[in-house]
Structures are given as C-alpha cells and as structure tokens.
Design a protein around this motif. Structure first.
Motif, mmCIF file in Angstrom:
data_model
loop_
_atom_site.group_PDB
_atom_site.id
_atom_site.type_symbol
_atom_site.label_atom_id
_atom_site.label_comp_id
_atom_site.label_asym_id
_atom_site.label_seq_id
_atom_site.Cartn_x
_atom_site.Cartn_y
_atom_site.Cartn_z
ATOM 1 N N MET A 156 58.482 41.125 19.744
ATOM 2 C CA MET A 156 57.212 41.527 19.135
ATOM 3 C C MET A 156 57.216 43.038 18.946
ATOM 4 O O MET A 156 56.948 43.775 19.892
ATOM 5 N N SER A 179 47.987 36.521 24.375
ATOM 6 C CA SER A 179 48.347 36.118 25.741
ATOM 7 C C SER A 179 47.863 37.072 26.843
ATOM 8 O O SER A 179 47.652 36.602 27.976
ATOM 9 N N GLU A 205 55.821 44.907 11.834
ATOM 10 C CA GLU A 205 56.935 44.221 11.184
ATOM 11 C C GLU A 205 56.753 44.161 9.671
ATOM 12 O O GLU A 205 55.626 44.275 9.166
ATOM 13 N N GLU A 212 52.525 38.708 8.518
ATOM 14 C CA GLU A 212 51.641 39.845 8.240
ATOM 15 C C GLU A 212 51.744 40.789 9.429
ATOM 16 O O GLU A 212 52.153 40.379 10.523
ATOM 17 N N PHE A 215 47.384 39.775 12.021
ATOM 18 C CA PHE A 215 47.045 38.370 11.811
ATOM 19 C C PHE A 215 46.203 37.892 12.991
ATOM 20 O O PHE A 215 45.841 38.693 13.855
ATOM 21 N N GLN A 217 45.388 35.048 16.163
ATOM 22 C CA GLN A 217 45.902 33.994 17.040
ATOM 23 C C GLN A 217 44.722 33.357 17.776
ATOM 24 O O GLN A 217 43.663 33.966 17.914
ATOM 25 N N PHE A 259 56.693 34.112 29.879
ATOM 26 C CA PHE A 259 55.534 33.810 30.725
ATOM 27 C C PHE A 259 55.235 32.324 30.851
ATOM 28 O O PHE A 259 54.210 31.936 31.419
ATOM 29 N N GLY A 291 53.334 28.825 19.812
ATOM 30 C CA GLY A 291 54.214 28.819 20.962
ATOM 31 C C GLY A 291 53.383 28.338 22.148
ATOM 32 O O GLY A 291 52.169 28.545 22.191
ATOM 33 N N PHE A 315 48.939 28.099 25.312
ATOM 34 C CA PHE A 315 49.494 28.089 23.953
ATOM 35 C C PHE A 315 48.910 29.250 23.165
ATOM 36 O O PHE A 315 47.855 29.787 23.507
ATOM 37 N N GLY A 316 49.633 29.673 22.140
ATOM 38 C CA GLY A 316 49.136 30.738 21.264
ATOM 39 C C GLY A 316 49.497 30.376 19.840
ATOM 40 O O GLY A 316 50.683 30.258 19.513
ATOM 41 N N GLY A 318 49.238 30.735 15.551
ATOM 42 C CA GLY A 318 49.008 31.638 14.431
ATOM 43 C C GLY A 318 47.968 31.003 13.518
ATOM 44 O O GLY A 318 48.187 29.924 12.976
ATOM 45 N N ARG A 321 48.514 30.510 9.451
ATOM 46 C CA ARG A 321 49.437 29.450 9.009
ATOM 47 C C ARG A 321 48.720 28.106 8.858
ATOM 48 O O ARG A 321 49.225 27.213 8.192
ATOM 49 N N ILE A 332 51.039 34.382 2.873
ATOM 50 C CA ILE A 332 50.007 34.789 3.852
ATOM 51 C C ILE A 332 49.277 36.043 3.388
ATOM 52 O O ILE A 332 48.109 36.263 3.726
HETATM 53 C C1 FA5 Z 1 53.414 34.392 20.842
HETATM 54 O O1 FA5 Z 1 52.719 35.261 20.293
HETATM 55 C C2 FA5 Z 1 53.067 33.872 22.208
HETATM 56 N N1 FA5 Z 1 52.078 34.697 22.800
HETATM 57 C C3 FA5 Z 1 52.603 32.440 22.091
HETATM 58 C C4 FA5 Z 1 52.502 31.744 23.405
HETATM 59 C C5 FA5 Z 1 51.280 31.719 24.050
HETATM 60 C C6 FA5 Z 1 53.606 31.138 23.963
HETATM 61 C C7 FA5 Z 1 51.161 31.062 25.265
HETATM 62 C C8 FA5 Z 1 53.516 30.484 25.173
HETATM 63 C C9 FA5 Z 1 52.277 30.439 25.811
HETATM 64 P P1 FA5 Z 1 54.907 34.003 18.763
HETATM 65 O O2 FA5 Z 1 55.372 35.386 18.628
HETATM 66 O O3 FA5 Z 1 55.854 32.926 18.439
HETATM 67 O O4 FA5 Z 1 54.370 33.724 20.226
HETATM 68 O O5 FA5 Z 1 53.583 33.829 17.871
HETATM 69 C C10 FA5 Z 1 52.810 32.660 17.938
HETATM 70 C C11 FA5 Z 1 52.424 32.191 16.542
HETATM 71 O O6 FA5 Z 1 51.847 33.274 15.814
HETATM 72 C C12 FA5 Z 1 53.618 31.780 15.710
HETATM 73 O O7 FA5 Z 1 53.924 30.427 15.943
HETATM 74 C C13 FA5 Z 1 53.132 31.978 14.307
HETATM 75 O O8 FA5 Z 1 52.355 30.867 13.898
HETATM 76 C C14 FA5 Z 1 52.215 33.146 14.453
HETATM 77 N N2 FA5 Z 1 52.867 34.394 14.037
HETATM 78 C C15 FA5 Z 1 53.800 35.117 14.688
HETATM 79 N N3 FA5 Z 1 54.130 36.222 14.016
HETATM 80 C C16 FA5 Z 1 53.361 36.224 12.904
HETATM 81 C C17 FA5 Z 1 53.194 37.125 11.805
HETATM 82 N N4 FA5 Z 1 53.857 38.271 11.723
HETATM 83 N N5 FA5 Z 1 52.302 36.801 10.827
HETATM 84 C C18 FA5 Z 1 51.581 35.671 10.917
HETATM 85 N N6 FA5 Z 1 51.666 34.792 11.928
HETATM 86 C C19 FA5 Z 1 52.558 35.064 12.914
#
Ligand code: FA5
Length: 346
Positions: A156, A179, A205, A212, A215, A217, A259, A291, A315-316, A318, A321, A332
C-alpha cells in the motif's frame, strides 16, 4: 392682476391635463405651487396691497391655489392608478401555465452504494462506526503486524503527512485502508463485537481502470467466542447474494494480509465479459472486491483480547468496485471526474 392670475390658472390647468408622468407632475407642482411660483409670491405680497385690492386678489388667489392643489391631488391619484394598471398588465399571472420544474439533486452513486452496503450489514446485526482519515502509523501499520521495514508496507503506497515528531519520525499518514479501525474499535469495545466501518482511504498509486488514489472501503469486524472461517464465508456470501443477486458467482481464494491468519480474497464474476476476460477484469474474468481473514492472534493480544477465548473475522472491501460490477462500469475514474452525464444515471 386678476387677469394675469386667471391666465396663469388656465395655463396651469391646461398643462396639468397633459401630464402623464410623475416626474413631470413634480415639476408642474414646483412651477405653480412652489415657494417661488408667481402664485405663492403674490400671496406673500398681499399685505402690501391696498385693502380692497387685497380682498379681491387675495380671495381669488386662494381659490386658485385650492383648485390647483385639488387638481394636483386628482392627477397624482390618476397617475398612480394608471401605473398600477400597467404593472398588473405586465405581471399578470397565467395560472393555467405548467409549473417550472425544480431540478432535483441526487446522491453520488458511491454514497448510494455505501448506504446499501451498510443497510445489509445492519440487517445482520452489525453496528456502523467511523474513524479518522488522517491516521497514525501505529494504527495503520504497527498494530496490524506491519512493523517498519516489513515488506507488506509496499503493498500500500502511503501518502505521508508532512509532520515531524521530535524524534524525527514521520508517523502521520492518510490511512491506506479502513483496517486501523479494527484496532481503535477493539481498544474501546469488548467482545462480542460486530462493526462495519465505511470511509475514504488513500494510496499513492498510478490510476487505471480499476485503481484510484482516493477510494472507499468498508471494513467489517466480528469478534466473539467460536467465530470461524465458515462464519466469515457465510456472512460475505450472503452479503454478495443481497447485493448482486443469486445468479452471480462469488469466489474465495487464499491471500496474505499480515493482520489475519488465514487470509482470503473474495472476487465476483465480471459482469461485462461473464468470465471470458476483458479490460474491466484485467482478462481474468473475476473482479476482486475484498480482502478478509481470521483476526491474527497477535492483533487480538495487542488490544488485550485473549485469543484462547475469542476469535474473530475481518474484511475490507473496495466500494467503487461494487457499482462497477453491478452496472458494468468499465472505468473507476468516472466516479470522480464530475461528469454529470455519468452521475445523473444513478
Ligand atoms: C486491504 O486494504 C485490507 N485492509 C483488506 C483486509 C481487511 C484484509 C481486513 C483482511 C482483513 P487490499 O489492499 O487488497 O486490502 O484492498 C481491499 C480492496 O480495496 C480490494 O479488494 C479492492 O476492491 C479495493 N482496492 C484496493 N486498491 C484499490 C484502488 N487503488 N482503487 C480502488 N479500489 C481499490
């Protein structure tokens, strides 16, 4: 003198009859009834006339003055009425005309979907909480098993706040995910815990069709006795069914997040290509929306929750999406380009 007086009077009345404008009426009043008008001058000089002349001239001058004043009043009234009639004519209201439509604003599609997501989880017994977008390194990384120099920090790309502690550490950042609220919630509440946390997150990024730099969550956290991965899967599959309908496919796969243990990702089949592969899904046929995993025992220990007694899932997802998947939006960036032609469709 009386002859001149009569001539003056008839001239004044003649002019008065022709006046059609309030300004002209004022001028007329000054000319014939003002302090310096011949009539007023005459009335003032009456005392200098011989008695008999004073009686005759004074009597007639006063009669004329009264008549002029009455004429002025009547003319003023007539002009006023004419003016009212003109403005009534101009402003006349046709009540049979159709009303002017008032343009109604609408909620941004992301606000709408956030409300829908929250409603689904509230229906399952989750409580909605919110947290800060400017966060400490401790909550965003350290407390989530991501110490400094941990390679997971590269997952990240972080936007740091230009703020130096006395130690020289740059410890403030724009949260890269929701998170950190897992820790903040568990510091405050004791199990049983069931919360969801909607909010904005930021990553440094490059943007593309599915990424984006700002965004949304929605984080979810449930901590209680006997919570298992099956509860996580059941909760998320039910959520996907409520949101996308039972005809859409959801997929769970192993993933890594420091985590949680074990960690998973959930994806939904791509609405645009129905799994064949396209620009939206990057050719894979699936779009990852979240995730998730079982809360890591070290994370529970850090907030003084005994992992031998309690377990939890988190869970977290996006948010952007989700409407992309639902409506087949293939970029997006459309959500934040302020194009009303796009936004008005929702
Ligand atoms: C996380 O951010 C973790 N905090 C999620 C998590 C929470 C895991 C709790 C376990 C337990 P990740 O970086 O994969 O994970 O982002 C989660 C979701 O955010 C992705 O599946 C996607 O749907 C969305 N996402 C990630 N990056 C971007 C982005 N740059 N633009 C839009 N949506 C995004």
């Amino acid at each position: 003198m009386p002859r001149e007086l009569e001539e003056l009077a008839s001239q004044a009345f003649e002019e008065l009859d022709k006046i059609s404008d309030p300004k002209e009426l004022e001028t007329w009043q000054i000319r014939y009834l003002g302090k310096k008008s011949p009539l007023m001058q005459l009335l003032h000089s009456l005392a200098t006339l011989p008695l008999e002349e004073r009686r005759i001239t004074g009597g007639r001058a006063n009669e004329i003055k009264k008549a002029l004043e009455t004429g002025l009043g009547k003319r003023r009234e007539a002009l006023k009425e004419a003016q009212i009639a003109v403005s009534l004519q101009r402003e006349s209201l046709d009540i049979s005309l159709p009303g002017q439509p008032i343009p109604l604003g609408r909620l941004h599609p992301i606000t709408q979907i956030l409300k829908e997501i929250c409603d689904i989880f509230v229906g399952m017994g989750f409580q909605v909480v919110e947290g800060p977008e400017v966060e400490w390194d401790y909550y965003n990384f350290e407390a989530l098993n991501i110490p400094k120099d941990h390679p997971a920090r590269d997952m990240m790309a972080t936007l740091w706040i230009d703020f130096e502690l006395e130690t020289g550490d740059r410890e403030m950042l724009l949260r890269t995910h929701t998170s950190p609220m897992q820790i903040r919630v568990m510091e405050k509440l004791r199990p049983p815990i069931r919360v969801i946390v909607p909010g904005r997150v930021y990553r440094h990024e490059a943007t593309d069709a599915t990424h984006e730099s700002m965004f949304h969550q929605v984080e979810g956290l449930a901590v209680d006795r006997n919570i298992t991965l099956a509860d996580l899967k059941g909760t998320l599959f039910e959520f996907a069914r409520c949101l996308f309908g039972s005809e859409r496919q959801a997929r769970f796969r192993c993933d890594y997040f420091p985590f949680v243990e074990p960690g998973v990702e959930m994806a939904i089949d791509c609405i645009v290509c129905k799994g064949a592969g396209c620009r939206l899904c990057g050719g894979s046929g699936w779009i990852e929306i979240l995730g998730a995993g079982m809360v890591h025992p070290d994370v529970l220990r850090r907030v003084n929750i005994d992992p031998e007694v309690y377990t939890g899932f988190a869970f977290g997802m996006g948010v952007e999406r989700i409407p992309m998947l639902r409506y087949g939006i293939d970029d997006i960036r459309l959500f934040y380009s302020n194009d009303l032609r796009f936004l008005k469709q929702f």
